[in-house]
Write a protein that holds these residues in place. Structure first.
Motif, short mmCIF file in Angstrom:
data_model
loop_
_atom_site.label_atom_id
_atom_site.label_comp_id
_atom_site.label_asym_id
_atom_site.label_seq_id
_atom_site.Cartn_x
_atom_site.Cartn_y
_atom_site.Cartn_z
N ARG A 106 0.83 -1.21 0.00
CA ARG A 106 0.00 0.00 0.00
C ARG A 106 0.86 1.26 0.00
NH1 ARG A 106 -3.84 0.77 4.27
NH2 ARG A 106 -5.28 1.51 2.67
N PRO A 107 0.31 2.38 -0.48
CA PRO A 107 1.05 3.63 -0.40
C PRO A 107 1.49 3.98 1.01
CG PRO A 107 -0.81 3.86 -1.89
CD PRO A 107 -0.95 2.52 -1.25
N SER A 108 0.71 3.58 2.01
CA SER A 108 1.10 3.86 3.39
C SER A 108 2.38 3.12 3.77
CB SER A 108 -0.03 3.48 4.35
OG SER A 108 -0.37 2.12 4.23
N ASP A 109 2.62 1.96 3.15
CA ASP A 109 3.88 1.24 3.40
C ASP A 109 5.06 2.05 2.88
OD1 ASP A 109 2.25 -0.82 4.30
OD2 ASP A 109 2.41 -1.98 2.47
N GLU A 157 11.61 -4.11 -5.13
CA GLU A 157 11.07 -3.94 -6.48
C GLU A 157 9.57 -3.64 -6.44
OE1 GLU A 157 12.36 -6.86 -9.48
OE2 GLU A 157 13.70 -7.64 -7.91
N ALA A 158 8.88 -4.28 -5.52
CA ALA A 158 7.44 -4.03 -5.37
C ALA A 158 7.20 -2.58 -4.97
CB ALA A 158 6.85 -4.97 -4.33
N HIS A 159 8.02 -2.04 -4.07
CA HIS A 159 7.87 -0.64 -3.68
C HIS A 159 8.16 0.29 -4.84
CE1 HIS A 159 7.63 -0.44 0.95
NE2 HIS A 159 7.12 -1.58 0.53
N ARG A 160 9.16 -0.04 -5.63
CA ARG A 160 9.45 0.81 -6.80
C ARG A 160 8.28 0.81 -7.77
NH1 ARG A 160 14.98 -0.77 -5.88
NH2 ARG A 160 14.70 -2.72 -7.03
N ALA A 161 7.61 -0.33 -7.92
CA ALA A 161 6.46 -0.41 -8.82
C ALA A 161 5.34 0.51 -8.35
CB ALA A 161 5.96 -1.85 -8.91
N VAL A 162 5.13 0.59 -7.04
CA VAL A 162 4.10 1.47 -6.50
C VAL A 162 4.51 2.93 -6.69
CG1 VAL A 162 2.86 2.18 -4.42
CG2 VAL A 162 3.27 -0.24 -4.86
N GLU A 163 5.79 3.21 -6.50
CA GLU A 163 6.28 4.58 -6.58
C GLU A 163 6.28 5.14 -8.01
OE1 GLU A 163 9.28 4.91 -2.75
OE2 GLU A 163 10.10 4.30 -4.69
N ARG A 164 6.12 4.27 -9.00
CA ARG A 164 6.09 4.78 -10.37
C ARG A 164 4.89 5.66 -10.64
NH1 ARG A 164 8.71 -0.27 -11.83
NH2 ARG A 164 6.73 -1.33 -12.20
N GLY A 165 3.91 5.62 -9.75
CA GLY A 165 2.77 6.52 -9.89
C GLY A 165 1.46 5.77 -9.96
N PRO A 166 0.34 6.51 -10.01
CA PRO A 166 -0.98 5.89 -10.03
C PRO A 166 -1.12 4.94 -11.21
CG PRO A 166 -1.14 8.26 -9.67
CD PRO A 166 0.28 7.98 -10.05
N ALA A 167 -1.71 3.81 -10.95
CA ALA A 167 -1.95 2.82 -12.00
C ALA A 167 -3.10 1.93 -11.55
CB ALA A 167 -0.70 1.98 -12.27
N ARG A 168 -3.68 1.26 -12.51
CA ARG A 168 -4.80 0.39 -12.20
C ARG A 168 -4.34 -0.84 -11.42
NH1 ARG A 168 -7.76 -2.19 -17.25
NH2 ARG A 168 -7.60 -0.01 -17.93
N GLY A 169 -4.92 -1.09 -10.27
CA GLY A 169 -4.65 -2.32 -9.56
C GLY A 169 -3.56 -2.22 -8.51
N LYS A 170 -3.45 -3.31 -7.73
CA LYS A 170 -2.54 -3.38 -6.59
C LYS A 170 -1.27 -4.15 -6.95
CE LYS A 170 -3.09 -2.88 -2.57
NZ LYS A 170 -4.03 -3.36 -1.55
#
Length: 330
Positions: A58-61, A299-312
């Motif tokens: 999650r973004p909170s992580d 790597e999972a955190h970098r994927a979230v940090e790339r910006g808004p995207a569809r899905g988790k």
């Protein structure tokens, strides 16, 4: 001649099982995350131990790992190493004293405070519900916290049948769950998103509009008298102009910068069980866009940090060997 009693050769005691968990020793970029081995946790009274199969990111992580909360005046004096992860799904393999309703082998989903990036964890039994067989591990691991946030937002906004709800950032993980819940409850939903996500929002039952000035005008055409509720599911700065130009009886945002009431995400077994019931009746799902092994949390955190995207983004834990086999093979 004196006889000496023959002694059996000494054997080392069986090693205690250990499990991997992701930790960080300082605030910083995703590279601060690392996997370490910890002693297998033991379920205390009222607790259940779960062998984790999936954990949502999650973004909170990301905010916790980077120290945003600490720099913004959050809890001081943090002790390291620290752990992450607030939602998970897995298999029960130990039940503490006083727990009823769960037994080893049960498939469950639930939430925990900053500890689900791990092969195993212990949680109070009231933070778990059975995982439906119709829900994949990845979805079950990504829904508990995100789904409860969406549920809490709609309850706080008092959205129900016959209401018109505008969701800003409707195609994101939180937004799409909010869309599905609102539609299931009989609301009319207008959702902002990039053009590439408009067809997707239509499949969820929402009326899509662009997430720019043109979208604002389109909303005013669709709801000339204003909307009953407006929810910012993205927390971005662009929401300010929507607040200024769209008449809404009630509004709520993830970001405290907009001067709106704070989102009260009160988690409970009853709330999570209701989400499961909506899944079973209406097919409620949180889309999963990427999955990574637990040891690739950075790597999972970098994927979230790339910006808004569809899905988790979800961390997956390969099915662990049962403890009985671990002991036999030691």
């Amino acid at each position: 001649m004196a006889f000496q009693r023959k002694r059996a050769p000494a054997h080392d005691p069986l090693p205690s099982p250990r499990v991997k968990a992701v930790v960080f020793d300082r605030y910083g970029a995703p590279e601060v995350l690392r996997a370490i081995e910890l002693p297998m946790p033991q379920a205390a009274a009222g607790e259940v131990r779960v062998r984790v199969r999936a954990a949502g990111v999650r973004p909170s992580d990301i905010a916790l790992r980077s120290g945003l909360g600490a720099r913004a005046g959050g809890r001081g004096g943090a002790r390291f190493p620290r752990r992450l992860g607030n939602e998970f799904a897995g298999v029960v393999d130990q039940v503490g004293a006083g727990v009823s309703g769960f037994q080893p082998g049960d498939e469950v989903m639930g939430w925990a405070a900053a500890m689900s990036y791990a092969e195993a964890l212990t949680v109070p039994a009231e933070q778990l519900v059975p995982k439906p067989h119709t829900m994949t591990w990845a979805v079950a691991g990504a829904l508990p916290s995100t789904g409860q946030t969406a549920h809490a937002a709609l309850r706080q906004l008092e959205v129900g049948a016959g209401h018109t709800l505008l969701i800003h950032g409707a195609a994101g993980a939180l937004g799409c769950v909010t869309v599905q819940l609102a539609v299931a409850w009989g609301a009319r939903v207008i959702g902002t998103a990039a053009a590439a996500d408009h067809d997707y929002l239509r499949t969820l039952g929402a009326q899509p509009v662009a997430d720019d000035d043109g979208g604002i005008e389109r909303v005013r055409a669709l709801a000339p008298g204003g909307v009953d509720a407006l929810f910012d599911a993205s927390g971005d700065d662009g929401f300010a102009q929507w607040l200024q130009r769209i008449a809404a009886a009630r509004a709520l945002s993830l970001s405290p910068r907009h001067g709106l009431p704070a989102l009260r995400s009160q988690r409970s077994r009853e709330r999570l069980a209701e989400l499961v019931a909506v899944h079973q009746r209406h097919g409620l799902l949180v889309p999963v866009r990427e999955m990574f092994p637990l040891t690739r949390a950075a790597e999972a955190h970098r994927a979230v940090e790339r910006g808004p995207a569809r899905g988790k983004v979800v961390l997956m834990v390969y099915e662990a060997m049962p403890l009985s086999l671990l002991r036999l093979s030691a």
